[in-house]
Design a protein around this motif. Structure first.
Motif, PDB file in Angstrom:
ATOM      1  N   SER A   1      11.339  18.513  -0.363  1.00  0.00           N
ATOM      2  CA  SER A   1      11.235  17.231  -1.049  1.00  0.00           C
ATOM      3  C   SER A   1      12.619  16.686  -1.389  1.00  0.00           C
ATOM      4  O   SER A   1      12.833  15.472  -1.382  1.00  0.00           O
ATOM      5  CB  SER A   1      10.368  17.353  -2.295  1.00  0.00           C
ATOM      6  N   VAL A   2      13.559  17.586  -1.680  1.00  0.00           N
ATOM      7  CA  VAL A   2      14.927  17.112  -1.922  1.00  0.00           C
ATOM      8  C   VAL A   2      15.526  16.564  -0.623  1.00  0.00           C
ATOM      9  O   VAL A   2      16.145  15.494  -0.607  1.00  0.00           O
ATOM     10  CB  VAL A   2      15.815  18.237  -2.494  1.00  0.00           C
ATOM     11  N   TYR A   3      15.326  17.303   0.470  1.00  0.00           N
ATOM     12  CA  TYR A   3      15.809  16.808   1.762  1.00  0.00           C
ATOM     13  C   TYR A   3      15.235  15.425   2.036  1.00  0.00           C
ATOM     14  O   TYR A   3      15.936  14.525   2.501  1.00  0.00           O
ATOM     15  CB  TYR A   3      15.373  17.737   2.900  1.00  0.00           C
ATOM     16  N   ALA A   4      13.944  15.274   1.746  1.00  0.00           N
ATOM     17  CA  ALA A   4      13.284  14.005   2.042  1.00  0.00           C
ATOM     18  C   ALA A   4      13.959  12.867   1.291  1.00  0.00           C
ATOM     19  O   ALA A   4      14.225  11.802   1.845  1.00  0.00           O
ATOM     20  CB  ALA A   4      11.811  14.085   1.671  1.00  0.00           C
ATOM     21  N   LEU A   5      14.270  13.131   0.029  1.00  0.00           N
ATOM     22  CA  LEU A   5      14.877  12.084  -0.792  1.00  0.00           C
ATOM     23  C   LEU A   5      16.251  11.677  -0.249  1.00  0.00           C
ATOM     24  O   LEU A   5      16.610  10.498  -0.251  1.00  0.00           O
ATOM     25  CB  LEU A   5      15.008  12.615  -2.223  1.00  0.00           C
TER      26      LEU A   5
ATOM     27  N   PHE B   1       9.384  18.224  -7.000  1.00  0.00           N
ATOM     28  CA  PHE B   1       8.475  17.821  -5.937  1.00  0.00           C
ATOM     29  C   PHE B   1       7.725  16.548  -6.305  1.00  0.00           C
ATOM     30  O   PHE B   1       7.720  15.565  -5.559  1.00  0.00           O
ATOM     31  CB  PHE B   1       7.485  18.967  -5.663  1.00  0.00           C
ATOM     32  N   VAL B   2       7.148  16.556  -7.508  1.00  0.00           N
ATOM     33  CA  VAL B   2       6.336  15.408  -7.920  1.00  0.00           C
ATOM     34  C   VAL B   2       7.201  14.159  -8.027  1.00  0.00           C
ATOM     35  O   VAL B   2       6.857  13.084  -7.523  1.00  0.00           O
ATOM     36  CB  VAL B   2       5.646  15.723  -9.261  1.00  0.00           C
ATOM     37  N   LEU B   3       8.351  14.310  -8.669  1.00  0.00           N
ATOM     38  CA  LEU B   3       9.208  13.149  -8.856  1.00  0.00           C
ATOM     39  C   LEU B   3       9.683  12.584  -7.515  1.00  0.00           C
ATOM     40  O   LEU B   3       9.759  11.367  -7.335  1.00  0.00           O
ATOM     41  CB  LEU B   3      10.403  13.543  -9.716  1.00  0.00           C
ATOM     42  N   SER B   4       9.990  13.476  -6.570  1.00  0.00           N
ATOM     43  CA  SER B   4      10.406  13.006  -5.244  1.00  0.00           C
ATOM     44  C   SER B   4       9.315  12.167  -4.627  1.00  0.00           C
ATOM     45  O   SER B   4       9.560  11.071  -4.121  1.00  0.00           O
ATOM     46  CB  SER B   4      10.676  14.181  -4.305  1.00  0.00           C
ATOM     47  N   LEU B   5       8.094  12.673  -4.698  1.00  0.00           N
ATOM     48  CA  LEU B   5       6.989  11.939  -4.089  1.00  0.00           C
ATOM     49  C   LEU B   5       6.829  10.576  -4.744  1.00  0.00           C
ATOM     50  O   LEU B   5       6.625   9.557  -4.073  1.00  0.00           O
ATOM     51  CB  LEU B   5       5.687  12.739  -4.207  1.00  0.00           C
ATOM     52  N   ILE B   6       6.960  10.548  -6.088  1.00  0.00           N
ATOM     53  CA  ILE B   6       6.812   9.275  -6.789  1.00  0.00           C
ATOM     54  C   ILE B   6       7.894   8.294  -6.346  1.00  0.00           C
ATOM     55  O   ILE B   6       7.617   7.130  -6.023  1.00  0.00           O
ATOM     56  CB  ILE B   6       6.874   9.497  -8.309  1.00  0.00           C
TER      57      ILE B   6
ATOM     58  N   LEU C   1       9.594   3.589  -3.331  1.00  0.00           N
ATOM     59  CA  LEU C   1      10.482   2.937  -2.376  1.00  0.00           C
ATOM     60  C   LEU C   1       9.687   2.317  -1.241  1.00  0.00           C
ATOM     61  O   LEU C   1       9.961   1.191  -0.814  1.00  0.00           O
ATOM     62  CB  LEU C   1      11.479   3.954  -1.810  1.00  0.00           C
ATOM     63  N   TYR C   2       8.692   3.054  -0.782  1.00  0.00           N
ATOM     64  CA  TYR C   2       7.885   2.552   0.321  1.00  0.00           C
ATOM     65  C   TYR C   2       7.206   1.241  -0.071  1.00  0.00           C
ATOM     66  O   TYR C   2       7.238   0.259   0.673  1.00  0.00           O
ATOM     67  CB  TYR C   2       6.840   3.598   0.722  1.00  0.00           C
ATOM     68  N   LEU C   3       6.634   1.246  -1.289  1.00  0.00           N
ATOM     69  CA  LEU C   3       5.981   0.027  -1.765  1.00  0.00           C
ATOM     70  C   LEU C   3       6.984  -1.104  -1.868  1.00  0.00           C
ATOM     71  O   LEU C   3       6.708  -2.245  -1.499  1.00  0.00           O
ATOM     72  CB  LEU C   3       5.336   0.282  -3.128  1.00  0.00           C
ATOM     73  N   MET C   4       8.179  -0.751  -2.368  1.00  0.00           N
ATOM     74  CA  MET C   4       9.183  -1.793  -2.528  1.00  0.00           C
ATOM     75  C   MET C   4       9.538  -2.423  -1.180  1.00  0.00           C
ATOM     76  O   MET C   4       9.619  -3.645  -1.059  1.00  0.00           O
ATOM     77  CB  MET C   4      10.432  -1.195  -3.164  1.00  0.00           C
ATOM     78  N   VAL C   5       9.731  -1.554  -0.180  1.00  0.00           N
ATOM     79  CA  VAL C   5      10.113  -2.095   1.123  1.00  0.00           C
ATOM     80  C   VAL C   5       8.973  -2.919   1.710  1.00  0.00           C
ATOM     81  O   VAL C   5       9.189  -3.941   2.361  1.00  0.00           O
ATOM     82  CB  VAL C   5      10.519  -0.950   2.076  1.00  0.00           C
ATOM     83  N   GLN C   6       7.752  -2.493   1.475  1.00  0.00           N
ATOM     84  CA  GLN C   6       6.624  -3.200   2.076  1.00  0.00           C
ATOM     85  C   GLN C   6       6.244  -4.465   1.324  1.00  0.00           C
ATOM     86  O   GLN C   6       5.846  -5.450   1.924  1.00  0.00           O
ATOM     87  CB  GLN C   6       5.399  -2.277   2.142  1.00  0.00           C
ATOM     88  N   LYS C   7       6.333  -4.422  -0.023  1.00  0.00           N
ATOM     89  CA  LYS C   7       5.706  -5.485  -0.802  1.00  0.00           C
ATOM     90  C   LYS C   7       6.677  -6.500  -1.416  1.00  0.00           C
ATOM     91  O   LYS C   7       6.325  -7.654  -1.579  1.00  0.00           O
ATOM     92  CB  LYS C   7       4.867  -4.874  -1.948  1.00  0.00           C
ATOM     93  N   THR C   8       7.856  -6.050  -1.825  1.00  0.00           N
ATOM     94  CA  THR C   8       8.680  -6.990  -2.595  1.00  0.00           C
ATOM     95  C   THR C   8       9.471  -7.907  -1.676  1.00  0.00           C
ATOM     96  O   THR C   8       9.562  -7.699  -0.463  1.00  0.00           O
ATOM     97  CB  THR C   8       9.681  -6.243  -3.491  1.00  0.00           C
ATOM     98  N   LYS C   9      10.074  -8.899  -2.330  1.00  0.00           N
ATOM     99  CA  LYS C   9      10.880  -9.854  -1.591  1.00  0.00           C
ATOM    100  C   LYS C   9      12.119  -9.173  -1.003  1.00  0.00           C
ATOM    101  O   LYS C   9      12.491  -9.400   0.151  1.00  0.00           O
ATOM    102  CB  LYS C   9      11.307 -10.956  -2.569  1.00  0.00           C
TER     103      LYS C   9
ATOM    104  N   GLY D   1       8.563   8.728   8.104  1.00  0.00           N
ATOM    105  CA  GLY D   1       9.099   9.743   9.011  1.00  0.00           C
ATOM    106  C   GLY D   1      10.132  10.599   8.319  1.00  0.00           C
ATOM    107  O   GLY D   1      10.136  11.824   8.453  1.00  0.00           O
ATOM    108  N   ALA D   2      11.025   9.949   7.555  1.00  0.00           N
ATOM    109  CA  ALA D   2      12.058  10.715   6.855  1.00  0.00           C
ATOM    110  C   ALA D   2      11.422  11.685   5.883  1.00  0.00           C
ATOM    111  O   ALA D   2      11.847  12.833   5.745  1.00  0.00           O
ATOM    112  CB  ALA D   2      12.996   9.768   6.116  1.00  0.00           C
ATOM    113  N   MET D   3      10.379  11.216   5.224  1.00  0.00           N
ATOM    114  CA  MET D   3       9.720  12.069   4.247  1.00  0.00           C
ATOM    115  C   MET D   3       9.046  13.260   4.919  1.00  0.00           C
ATOM    116  O   MET D   3       9.216  14.415   4.526  1.00  0.00           O
ATOM    117  CB  MET D   3       8.688  11.251   3.517  1.00  0.00           C
ATOM    118  N   LEU D   4       8.314  12.953   5.954  1.00  0.00           N
ATOM    119  CA  LEU D   4       7.649  14.016   6.710  1.00  0.00           C
ATOM    120  C   LEU D   4       8.680  14.990   7.269  1.00  0.00           C
ATOM    121  O   LEU D   4       8.539  16.208   7.168  1.00  0.00           O
ATOM    122  CB  LEU D   4       6.835  13.401   7.844  1.00  0.00           C
TER     123      LEU D   4
END
Lengths: 411, 367, 520
Positions: B63-67, B217-222, B227-235, B312-315
């Motif tokens: 999870s650290v690597y993912a972040l 682990f939990v915080l990384s996922l959050i 971030l994913y939501l931000m990239v998808q939803k925000t301006k 992909g980065a997360m996975l």
């Protein structure tokens, strides 16, 4: 055409550099030219004399990793050495100076630094190198130049078996502490199932192999041998695997950086009740502060030191004052750095001759012999007598254990 | 856009390769299966408790690597450059944790002589550590872009890479000179004491699920989900995707490209900072070289998952973490060879999926 | 004027921040020490005299003032002066605050070195110019103000008529001189001059190693080896356009081939130098081929990370327990014997310098021929646009593999000589940083040409040796210089000149994508 011009420019620059260096050369030449006042020994010495006019400084060279991932070793050892120069660095008004050059711990850097020292006539002896790889490449160069070495930490066994006349070391080697550690584990602690870990370095691996060999010879069973990757901070996977083999003790060959992590994580991986047995690399105040309660009952082998001699206390205080860190918190070799430099200075003092012309003459060949025949030199981390191959730390080890947050001699 | 036809269809290769690839795949698959079967079932070297421990360790480090990998991917997705100094950005986050906790350890609360600020208000202390660590790293990420990368945006593609390498060397040595090369331990507030955790009983022996690990682990996922939501939803996210897709058109649509790129570096720096803080809390050890190895690993993870692709980065990160930890045991190899296994796996994945597990995708559609 | 001042204040603030950073890493005492040593001032210990630090501060301020004035882009003397002074004032305020903070630490006897390693009391004292905190801080402010103004003034002087005329005169003289030189170079005596030049060069190459002592021989040798490495990597990256990050793995293969075949431990084969070199080159090329074969489908950055992984795999395997019996493990291999030619044992640095120079010349020759061969043109085509290259009938896979294998062979050659010269090789010699060094070398020098590679090798391997005076700051300075070099000369020190043709469509494959994104 532009490129050709540039190359020509570079060559001219190079020629100028050589031209500029020439004036320094006469000092390097054997002092035969100045016939008057030159001591007799300089004429017979195999490597001639290093000559110092009043006001010149005598340089002790040190090759160490001062930058990069292993910088803490180089910086720490050179700081210890600096204290030695402050303490002993004066010979009838001639000052000593420590020149610590960055060799990155590699052969390439080691050879570059060695060549640099070899072409500097003011360098009389080498406190180093710190890493075995750099030492291997540097040795042949010093051999030709007649510069004696006294390494604080290069522990590779082969270094003293290659027939070098200049290389000596005060580090506590695998052969000295490995087999006794195995005997202690087997006889005193009654361990029959041992897990041997090492950090993948030449030092740690050599130690672990020595322990495994002796332990098996005694009739014990080595249930698992694993190497860890240096510089990481999570060893729970490898420790979990070790735990599943059910060892009674874990021997670790390596340094505090990884040793402390292992001790801490042993408590999380089903190795709570297993003895941790380290080496002189895991000994030190830093191990205690980094492991806290987890460190209780951890063993280590160390070179026999006079328990807190006044000299050592004085050194520790001075080191703290000068560098703002506890001695030993950057690497376990602080005291070795001090000792090897002090020993070299004492050897220089023993052979140097004050000429009639007021210059100081240091016969290089005699100095090489003087370092090789160092006997009963009392340092702050041990008493050193060099044998014919250049091993200067040949006493049997001492066993220590952490009890109530302090290192005490083991029963 | 005038996409050349040849690009749509996968490049053709020699007949040898078309025949070899499936053969190679089959051989590798068979070998791996045989090896795994042999080690896990036949030899049965490790019991379920060991596997659980390995999996836990792998997921946490993963999870650290993912972040960290997210930072590489964000930057790559937009600028097509490898931000080599990203690991160093994370290192400064770890140092921030160290100093924040040191300071709070020194502050005494009330009349109790042993009660320190960090133990009296642990949540606040951890929160401040995150705020400080993330801002420091975000600032460094931002400055890095302004100083070392922005002037090079039109240069040949390898030039920013060398600039990044120079910056990485600089930052590492700056930290070493500023804070000394000493290895330092982070003292956590007692609620998150390192090494303590929930005990699970697996197969009759105790397996510890460390608090710090679960927290990480939990915080990384959050953070990743956020971030994913931000990239998808925000301006801002839309702007980022637009810039990734086509800078010129994005600029014509009124997007401030420079600002978007700056913000991307700011965000990826903040995430690296968070990773650094978690590194400090979970692993505890901080020194100037601490960012180097995770940086390389995270880069590997980003490529493994498909660089430029956020999930992909997360996975990739989680996958890499688990492979590193479980791989050597499962294949019956020395743990020393865990990086060999990880990199070999990367090579194998890329042979069969040349653009990573999930493929490249930051913008909806690639050029 | 107002915006000018505001901008200059901002520039000065940046310099102030830089000043604080440099003080906190102790860089001021380093420069002070160098200054003192340069002027022959004697001092004891690590702490230079206060005067040297005063000069250092003034110089830094001068630089800041100059930079601020330059950024103001103004021609008039007063405006330049104002800009410099404003910048000096702004950075002076930073310096003042820092000095006050340091002074507070000093008067309250707070040992802060646990957090910031350089802040010993002696250090703080000399940073305050051996004055009391307040006067020290004020003089820092004064020095910055003074230096900044002076910097602005000096910059402004460029606008003054007299100076302008003088510099114009200088430029004219220089131009005439250059013209003359050019005329001579390209005129009638061109051939004779060239011959002379090359004769001079050859003489220097032959004579220098005898003359300049073992240290410079060693450095030259290292540079020479890196020239070979750089040329090899240039074949892969510069010519065929594939980014390879684990290049040092091939070097390691060459080095270990030499070491294992020519050392008494562990195998005692003692094959001799020349066959081992040949074998090392062949094995390295084979490794390149094997690595490349399954990976030719990969695009730039994927290939980069895969080769990085390959490099790490080789390094870890070399030091692993599993292969210790074969490779010597973390201990590496000692006592590697040197070559023997015409009955002469190569044991001195001079011999090796000649050997390496010969090898570098050979590598340069091969590179030169390859670049101009059919393969060279194919590589260029692939680098510029792989799809088009394939469409025009270039067998891209074959040529890419060829580049990889040949580049690897160069590395194998360098590695074999390297191991023999050092008489030692170990796994940690072949780390990722070494690969990165080679890559940096070719980009710093200018990708794809021989003089650039030579210059890059000098910069990357020679510079750190020259930077030895900087002691612990060596790598820091190196990193900063690397960034600065890229910022100021992104094409490398010696750019490759090729005829450029306008492309009809902006949409090229791969490379085109970045260009599309970049040409904003």
């Amino acid at each position: 055409m532009k490129a050709t011009k540039l190359i020509v420019f570079l060559l001219v620059a190079a020629l100028l550099v050589t031209a500029c260096q020439n004036p320094a050369a006469p000092t390097a030449a054997p002092a035969e030219a100045a016939a008057d006042g030159v001591p007799e020994i300089c004429k017979t010495d195999a490597f001639g004399c290093a000559v110092f006019k009043p006001g010149d400084v005598l340089k002790i060279g040190m090759g160490a990793p001062m930058t990069g991932g292993d910088a803490s070793y180089g910086i720490d050892i050179s700081q210890g050495a600096k204290v030695a120069v402050q303490d002993f660095g004066d010979l009838n008004g001639f000052k000593f100076e420590l020149v610590a050059e960055d060799d990155g711990g590699t052969a390439e850097g080691g050879a570059a630094v060695a060549n640099k020292f070899a072409s500097d006539p003011a360098v009389v002896a080498i406190a180093g190198h710190v890493y075995s790889g750099a030492t291997s490449a540097a040795m042949p160069i010093y051999e030709k130049a007649g510069l004696p070495m006294l390494s604080p930490s290069a522990s590779l066994p082969a270094l003293t078996t290659m027939g070098s006349s200049v290389f000596n070391r005060i580090v506590f080697t695998d052969a000295r502490q490995g087999p006794p550690a195995a005997e202690y584990l087997f006889n005193k602690l009654g361990i029959r199932k041992l897990a041997a870990l090492h950090d993948g370095s030449d030092y740690g691996k050599g130690l672990a192999e020595a322990v495994v060999a002796r332990f098996t010879e005694l009739g014990g069973e080595v249930v698992v041998t694993e190497a860890i990757t240096k510089g990481e901070t999570d060893y729970t996977p490898v420790l979990s695997a070790v735990a599943s083999k059910g060892p009674e003790a874990v021997y670790f060959g390596g340094y505090t950086a990884e040793g402390a992590v292992i001790v801490n994580q042993m408590k999380q991986t089903g190795l709570e009740n297993v003895v941790f047995f380290g080496d002189d690399g895991t000994y030190g105040a830093d191990f205690l502060s980094r492991t806290g309660a987890n460190g209780e009952g951890a063993f280590a082998t160390i070179a026999p030191i006079p328990a807190d001699s006044p000299e050592k206390t004085a050194f520790d205080a001075k080191y703290l004052e000068l560098f703002g860190k506890e001695a030993g918190s950057l690497s376990p070799y602080t005291w070795n750095g001090y000792d090897c430099t002090a020993a070299l200075i004492s050897a220089v003092k023993s052979v140097a001759v004050l000429g009639d012309d007021g210059s100081l003459y240091v016969p290089r060949g005699a100095l090489v012999t003087a370092v090789r025949t160092l006997t009963e030199y009392k340092g702050i981390s041990g008493t050193y007598s060099c044998d014919a191959t250049g091993e200067c730390n040949t006493l049997p080890p001492m066993f220590v254990v952490v009890k109530d947050g302090a290192w005490v001699p083991a029963p | 856009m005038n996409v050349p036809l040849a690009q749509k269809s996968p490049p053709r290769f020699g007949r040898v390769q078309t025949v070899l690839r499936p053969l190679l795949g089959a051989a590798l698959g068979l070998f791996l299966f045989y090896r795994l079967y042999n080690v896990i079932i036949v030899q049965h070297e490790y019991g379920p408790e060991t596997w659980t421990r390995l999996l836990i360790a792998g997921l946490i480090i993963g999870s650290v690597y993912a972040l960290i990998a997210i930072g590489y991917t964000l930057v790559y997705g937009i600028l097509f450059m490898i931000n080599f100094a990203h690991g160093e950005v994370m290192m400064f986050g770890a140092y921030s944790t160290l100093f924040v906790f040191e300071a709070f350890k020194a502050i005494k609360v009330g009349s109790d002589p042993v009660l320190t600020f960090s133990n009296a208000y642990p949540v606040l202390a951890i929160l401040i550590a995150f705020v400080v660590g993330m801002s420091v790293s975000a600032l460094i990420g931002y400055l890095l872009e302004r100083i070392a990368y922005r002037p090079l945006r039109k240069a040949p593609r390898l030039v920013p890479l060398i600039s990044a390498i120079g910056a990485s060397i600089f930052l590492q040595n700056a930290a070493q000179l500023l804070f000394s090369p000493q290895l330092r331990d982070v003292t956590n507030p007692e609620v998150l004491a390192r090494g303590s955790g929930w005990s699970l009983m697996v197969n009759g022996s105790k397996v510890i699920l460390p608090y710090t690990g679960v927290f990480t682990f939990v915080l990384s996922l959050i953070l990743l989900a956020g971030l994913y939501l931000m990239v998808q939803k925000t301006k801002l996210g839309r702007a980022m995707r637009a810039v990734a897709l086509d800078k010129k058109t994005a600029a014509l649509m009124g997007i401030d490209v420079d600002r978007t790129i700056s913000l991307t570096f700011f965000i990826s720096g903040a995430l690296a900072g968070a990773a650094g803080v978690m590194w400090g809390i979970h692993n505890g050890l901080v020194y100037y070289f601490v960012g180097f190895i995770p940086g390389i690993k995270a880069f590997t993870a980003a490529v493994l998952g498909g660089i430029g692709n956020l999930p992909g980065a997360m996975l990739g990160g989680l996958f890499l973490g688990v492979i590193e930890s479980v791989g050597p045991a499962a294949l019956g190899l020395d743990f020393q060879l865990k990086d060999v296994i990880a990199f070999a796996l990367l090579i194998i994945v890329l042979i069969f999926r040349p653009s990573g597990l999930l493929g490249e995708r930051l913008a909806e559609e690639k050029l | 004027m107002k915006t000018l001042l505001r901008k200059s204040f901002a520039n000065g603030a940046v310099f102030g921040a830089i000043h604080i950073f440099l003080v906190l890493i102790g860089f001021n005492t380093l420069i002070g020490t160098l200054l003192a040593r340069l002027t022959g001032v004697k001092f004891s210990g690590d702490i230079p005299p206060a005067g040297a630090l005063i000069v250092y501060t003034a110089l830094l301020a001068l630089l800041g003032g100059w930079a601020a004035a330059r950024k103001s882009k103004s021609g008039s003397l007063e405006k330049n002066l104002a800009a410099g002074a404003a910048a000096g004032l702004a950075s002076g305020v930073f310096a003042l605050l820092l000095s006050l903070a340091l002074g507070w630490l000093l008067t309250h006897k707070v040992d802060f070195r646990q957090y910031l390693a350089y802040l010993s009391f002696d250090f703080i004292r000399v940073t305050l110019y051996q004055l009391a905190p307040l006067p020290g801080a004020l003089s820092a402010l004064g020095l910055f103000l003074f230096g900044g103004a002076l910097g602005g003034l000096l910059r402004g002087l460029r606008g003054v008529n007299v100076v302008q005329r003088f510099s114009a005169l200088l430029r004219r003289v220089w131009g005439k001189l250059a013209e003359k030189v050019n005329l001579v170079l390209h005129g009638r005596y061109r051939l004779a001059l060239r011959v002379l030049l090359f004769a001079l060069l050859a003489a220097a190459v032959v004579l220098l190693p005898l003359k300049w002592g073992s240290y410079w021989n060693y450095v030259t040798g290292t540079v020479g080896l890196y020239v070979i490495l750089g040329l090899g990597l240039n074949l892969i990256v510069g010519l065929s356009g594939q980014l390879v990050l684990g290049y040092i793995a091939f070097f390691a293969i060459g080095a270990y081939t030499m070491a294992l075949l020519n050392s008494p431990i562990p195998h005692n084969i003692m094959l001799g130098f020349w066959p081992a070199v040949a074998l090392g080159v062949i094995l390295a090329a084979l490794a390149g081929l094997l690595l490349g074969l399954p990976l030719m489908r990969l695009r730039g950055d994927y290939l980069a990370i895969v080769t990085l992984g390959f490099g790490e795999i080789i390094r870890i395997l070399l030091k692993s327990d599993m292969l210790t019996d074969l490779t010597g493990g973390p201990r590496g291999i000692q006592n590697i014997s040197g070559p023997r030619l015409f009955g002469v044992d190569f044991n001195s640095d001079i011999h090796f310098t000649y050997l390496i120079l010969a090898a570098a010349l050979l590598a340069g020759f091969v590179y030169h021929r390859l670049e101009r061969s059919r393969a060279g043109r194919a590589w260029l085509a692939i680098r510029e646009d792989e799809t088009v290259a394939r469409a025009t009938g270039v067998n891209t896979t074959r040529y890419k593999l060829l580049a990889l294998a040949l580049g690897a062979a160069f590395a194998g050659l360098a590695g074999a000589i390297y191991a023999s010269r050092n008489q030692f090789t170990g796994p940690d010699e072949h780390s990722l940083m070494a690969s990165i060094n080679v890559l940096s070398l070719i980009i710093v020098g200018g990708m794809g040409n021989i003089p650039g590679t030579v210059l890059g090798a000098f910069a990357l391997k020679g510079l750190p040796e020259i930077l030895r005076e900087f002691a612990n700051y060596r790598l820091l300075t190196f990193g900063a210089l690397l960034v600065l070099m890229m910022l100021s000369r992104p094409e490398g020190l010696i750019p490759t000149h090729r005829p450029k043709y306008p492309l009809p469509s902006p949409d090229q494959q791969q490379k085109g994508r970045e260009e599309v994104n970049d040409d904003l």
